[in-house]
Design a protein around this motif. Sequence first.
Motif, PDB file in Angstrom:
ATOM      1  N   ALA A   4       0.833  -1.210   0.000  1.00 55.05           N
ATOM      2  CA  ALA A   4       0.000   0.000   0.000  1.00 55.05           C
ATOM      3  C   ALA A   4       0.865   1.257   0.000  1.00 55.05           C
ATOM      4  CB  ALA A   4      -0.930  -0.010   1.211  1.00 55.05           C
ATOM      5  N   ARG A   5       1.946   1.241   0.767  1.00 57.78           N
ATOM      6  CA  ARG A   5       2.837   2.396   0.831  1.00 57.78           C
ATOM      7  C   ARG A   5       3.498   2.656  -0.518  1.00 57.78           C
ATOM      8  NH1 ARG A   5       5.751   0.942   5.278  1.00 57.78           N
ATOM      9  NH2 ARG A   5       7.552   0.105   4.183  1.00 57.78           N
ATOM     10  N   LYS A   6       3.942   1.593  -1.162  1.00 59.96           N
ATOM     11  CA  LYS A   6       4.601   1.754  -2.457  1.00 59.96           C
ATOM     12  C   LYS A   6       3.612   2.215  -3.526  1.00 59.96           C
ATOM     13  CE  LYS A   6       8.212  -0.197  -3.624  1.00 59.96           C
ATOM     14  NZ  LYS A   6       9.305  -1.040  -4.163  1.00 59.96           N
ATOM     15  N   ARG A   7       2.388   1.752  -3.444  1.00 59.27           N
ATOM     16  CA  ARG A   7       1.382   2.185  -4.422  1.00 59.27           C
ATOM     17  C   ARG A   7       1.016   3.646  -4.195  1.00 59.27           C
ATOM     18  NH1 ARG A   7       1.509  -1.007  -8.670  1.00 59.27           N
ATOM     19  NH2 ARG A   7      -0.698  -1.440  -9.029  1.00 59.27           N
ATOM     20  N   ASP A   8       0.928   4.060  -2.932  1.00 57.97           N
ATOM     21  CA  ASP A   8       0.620   5.471  -2.631  1.00 57.97           C
ATOM     22  C   ASP A   8       1.678   6.403  -3.214  1.00 57.97           C
ATOM     23  OD1 ASP A   8      -1.705   4.855  -1.294  1.00 57.97           O
ATOM     24  OD2 ASP A   8      -0.799   4.916   0.709  1.00 57.97           O
ATOM     25  N   ARG A   9       2.929   5.953  -3.247  1.00 62.65           N
ATOM     26  CA  ARG A   9       4.008   6.784  -3.779  1.00 62.65           C
ATOM     27  C   ARG A   9       3.848   7.091  -5.264  1.00 62.65           C
ATOM     28  NH1 ARG A   9       8.914   3.230  -1.202  1.00 62.65           N
ATOM     29  NH2 ARG A   9       8.586   3.767   1.003  1.00 62.65           N
ATOM     30  N   LEU A  10       3.046   6.301  -5.947  1.00 59.84           N
ATOM     31  CA  LEU A  10       2.868   6.506  -7.383  1.00 59.84           C
ATOM     32  C   LEU A  10       1.795   7.546  -7.705  1.00 59.84           C
ATOM     33  CD1 LEU A  10       3.058   2.773  -8.538  1.00 59.84           C
ATOM     34  CD2 LEU A  10       4.788   4.537  -8.904  1.00 59.84           C
ATOM     35  N   ILE A  11       1.031   7.960  -6.710  1.00 56.20           N
ATOM     36  CA  ILE A  11      -0.033   8.938  -6.961  1.00 56.20           C
ATOM     37  C   ILE A  11       0.576  10.244  -7.469  1.00 56.20           C
ATOM     38  CG2 ILE A  11      -1.856  10.319  -5.891  1.00 56.20           C
ATOM     39  CD1 ILE A  11      -2.339   8.001  -3.962  1.00 56.20           C
ATOM     40  N   GLY A  12       0.025  10.736  -8.573  1.00 55.40           N
ATOM     41  CA  GLY A  12       0.519  11.948  -9.203  1.00 55.40           C
ATOM     42  C   GLY A  12       1.509  11.690 -10.319  1.00 55.40           C
ATOM     43  N   ARG A  13       1.989  10.440 -10.461  1.00 55.02           N
ATOM     44  CA  ARG A  13       2.967  10.132 -11.496  1.00 55.02           C
ATOM     45  C   ARG A  13       2.295   9.723 -12.796  1.00 55.02           C
ATOM     46  NH1 ARG A  13       8.006   6.418  -9.927  1.00 55.02           N
ATOM     47  NH2 ARG A  13       8.188   6.706 -12.190  1.00 55.02           N
ATOM     48  N   GLU A  14       2.933  10.057 -13.913  1.00 53.94           N
ATOM     49  CA  GLU A  14       2.508   9.533 -15.202  1.00 53.94           C
ATOM     50  C   GLU A  14       3.089   8.133 -15.381  1.00 53.94           C
ATOM     51  OE1 GLU A  14       3.560  12.060 -18.445  1.00 53.94           O
ATOM     52  OE2 GLU A  14       1.762  13.295 -18.217  1.00 53.94           O
ATOM     53  N   VAL A  15       2.255   7.209 -15.865  1.00 55.25           N
ATOM     54  CA  VAL A  15       2.699   5.833 -16.085  1.00 55.25           C
ATOM     55  C   VAL A  15       2.188   5.360 -17.444  1.00 55.25           C
ATOM     56  CG1 VAL A  15       2.786   5.222 -13.633  1.00 55.25           C
ATOM     57  CG2 VAL A  15       0.652   4.916 -14.892  1.00 55.25           C
ATOM     58  N   ALA A  16       2.929   4.440 -18.051  1.00 51.92           N
ATOM     59  CA  ALA A  16       2.525   3.847 -19.327  1.00 51.92           C
ATOM     60  C   ALA A  16       1.832   2.528 -19.047  1.00 51.92           C
ATOM     61  CB  ALA A  16       3.740   3.624 -20.216  1.00 51.92           C
ATOM     62  N   VAL A  17       0.611   2.376 -19.549  1.00 52.00           N
ATOM     63  CA  VAL A  17      -0.163   1.161 -19.307  1.00 52.00           C
ATOM     64  C   VAL A  17      -0.472   0.456 -20.616  1.00 52.00           C
ATOM     65  CG1 VAL A  17      -1.225   2.027 -17.188  1.00 52.00           C
ATOM     66  CG2 VAL A  17      -2.388   2.364 -19.377  1.00 52.00           C
ATOM     67  N   LEU A  18      -0.553  -0.865 -20.533  1.00 48.17           N
ATOM     68  CA  LEU A  18      -1.127  -1.680 -21.597  1.00 48.17           C
ATOM     69  C   LEU A  18      -2.534  -2.035 -21.151  1.00 48.17           C
ATOM     70  CD1 LEU A  18      -1.116  -3.450 -24.148  1.00 48.17           C
ATOM     71  CD2 LEU A  18      -0.036  -5.261 -22.789  1.00 48.17           C
ATOM     72  N   VAL A  19      -3.535  -1.644 -21.940  1.00 50.93           N
ATOM     73  CA  VAL A  19      -4.933  -1.911 -21.576  1.00 50.93           C
ATOM     74  C   VAL A  19      -5.288  -3.314 -22.042  1.00 50.93           C
ATOM     75  CG1 VAL A  19      -7.316  -1.158 -21.818  1.00 50.93           C
ATOM     76  CG2 VAL A  19      -5.465   0.535 -21.793  1.00 50.93           C
ATOM     77  N   GLU A  20      -5.574  -4.203 -21.071  1.00 50.45           N
ATOM     78  CA  GLU A  20      -5.807  -5.597 -21.428  1.00 50.45           C
ATOM     79  C   GLU A  20      -7.285  -5.964 -21.508  1.00 50.45           C
ATOM     80  OE1 GLU A  20      -5.224  -7.855 -17.194  1.00 50.45           O
ATOM     81  OE2 GLU A  20      -3.465  -7.609 -18.470  1.00 50.45           O
ATOM     82  N   THR A  21      -8.132  -5.250 -20.777  1.00 48.73           N
ATOM     83  CA  THR A  21      -9.584  -5.373 -20.909  1.00 48.73           C
ATOM     84  C   THR A  21     -10.154  -3.977 -20.698  1.00 48.73           C
ATOM     85  OG1 THR A  21      -9.856  -5.866 -18.549  1.00 48.73           O
ATOM     86  CG2 THR A  21      -9.641  -7.755 -20.042  1.00 48.73           C
ATOM     87  N   PRO A  22     -11.415  -3.724 -21.065  1.00 54.50           N
ATOM     88  CA  PRO A  22     -11.966  -2.377 -20.887  1.00 54.50           C
ATOM     89  C   PRO A  22     -11.831  -1.894 -19.444  1.00 54.50           C
ATOM     90  CG  PRO A  22     -13.414  -3.692 -22.264  1.00 54.50           C
ATOM     91  CD  PRO A  22     -12.359  -4.624 -21.747  1.00 54.50           C
TER      92      PRO A  22
END
Length: 432
Positions: free
Chosen positions: A371-389
């Motif tokens: 949870a702590r590591k995921r919270d650190r990503l808030i506000g960051r731009e990330v590249a995603v591969l969309v696998e389902t809608p």
Amino acid sequence: LAPMSRVHLVTLGCPKNEVDSEKLLGRLAADGYQSTDDAEGADLVVVNTCAFIEEARQESIDTVLGLADLKAPGARLVVTGCLAERYRDELADALPEVDVVAGFGEVFVSSAGPVGTGTPVTIGSKPGGSTPTTGVASFDLLNLPRPRSERPWAYVKVAEGCDRACGFCAIPSFRGPQRSRTVESILDEVDQLQVHEIVLVAQDLAAFGRDQGVGERSIVPLVDAVAERVERTRLLYLYPSDLTDALIDAICRTGVPYFDLSLQHVSAPLVRRMRRWGNGERYLRRIADIRAREPDAAFRSNFIVGYPGETEDDHDQLLRFVEEAEVDWCGFFAYSPEAGTYAVDLDEQVPRALVRERLGELQELHDTITARKRDRLIGREVAVLVETPGVGRTHREAPEIDGIVAVPTTIPTGSFATVTVSGASGPDLEAS
């Protein structure tokens, strides 16, 4: 064989089993079977089982019995996979509901003849109407052709079996020694799948090619070759002693710095008792080295809790390691005594109640780290591969086993997008 015969296949266990199932479905499709999600409407019901630990075996048996009650009258029920390979005779005796018990690469028997060969030969039915028949060896499951993936990613199994002798693991006894595929056959499969992400899997992935006498580090040119063909290449199941500088560099070159390290424990005496390599200090140094090269690297590992002889000090060492390493994803599993393994006869078995207590401590600790590591990503731009809608993944999330990134449903499935993380909930992220 009826032209529209239907098969319902259930896969249990690891990604390697998923690859086997996809190849089996391709084989069955060539014989005139149509895949269906409706178990009750299927003419053939197949369960690809797992036998790694007791919990997985029980799930496999429960699934078989549930489908036996659900399937239509006259439909055939087949049990294949690891449980069938490892406990063939026991299954045939214990499960009269099953029509066929088929090990790896064996023909399934149907009332019209063998399924999976296209050969019109009748092998028979239950002797006396009560005991399942067994399959007949026919094909090389590892090298079966495979249909195009329906998802924007796919697992690719590069080898079968394992040459190691870990104290807790029975896999070599029923999967056999390592048998690597040729690079050409792997690349042909990658091209055929037509996906954006390939996830390479094997029981001992970094040892790929060692059995062919073509060098200790054949995995590195393989990773490079796959990465030339797809946007993302991911590796699962790496033995820590084989994580060389060359392999680390190859993984980083893919643009998916994701390291799935099979650590199992960090206490040096206990790791030796597991007949494995390493200790917590070595692992921490390697993780720090990788992060120095690639600060955005993500890590996954699995740990066995309650291995015979595990002391409170061993457990405390593991707790400290989990806190210090801040591995993104962790799986914690209770030790399972496996027949035929070195550990099954060891003394100092850990009481099950104590194992459960230790599991709870570790899981609670790691949930807070995730949870702590995921919270650190808030506000960051990330590249995603969309696998389902509405569902995407960055390089940090392996498919099916890690968290996800919830994205706008307007982003097309199978596409890449740059999004901004706006929230986190446990292992999952929200982005827009």
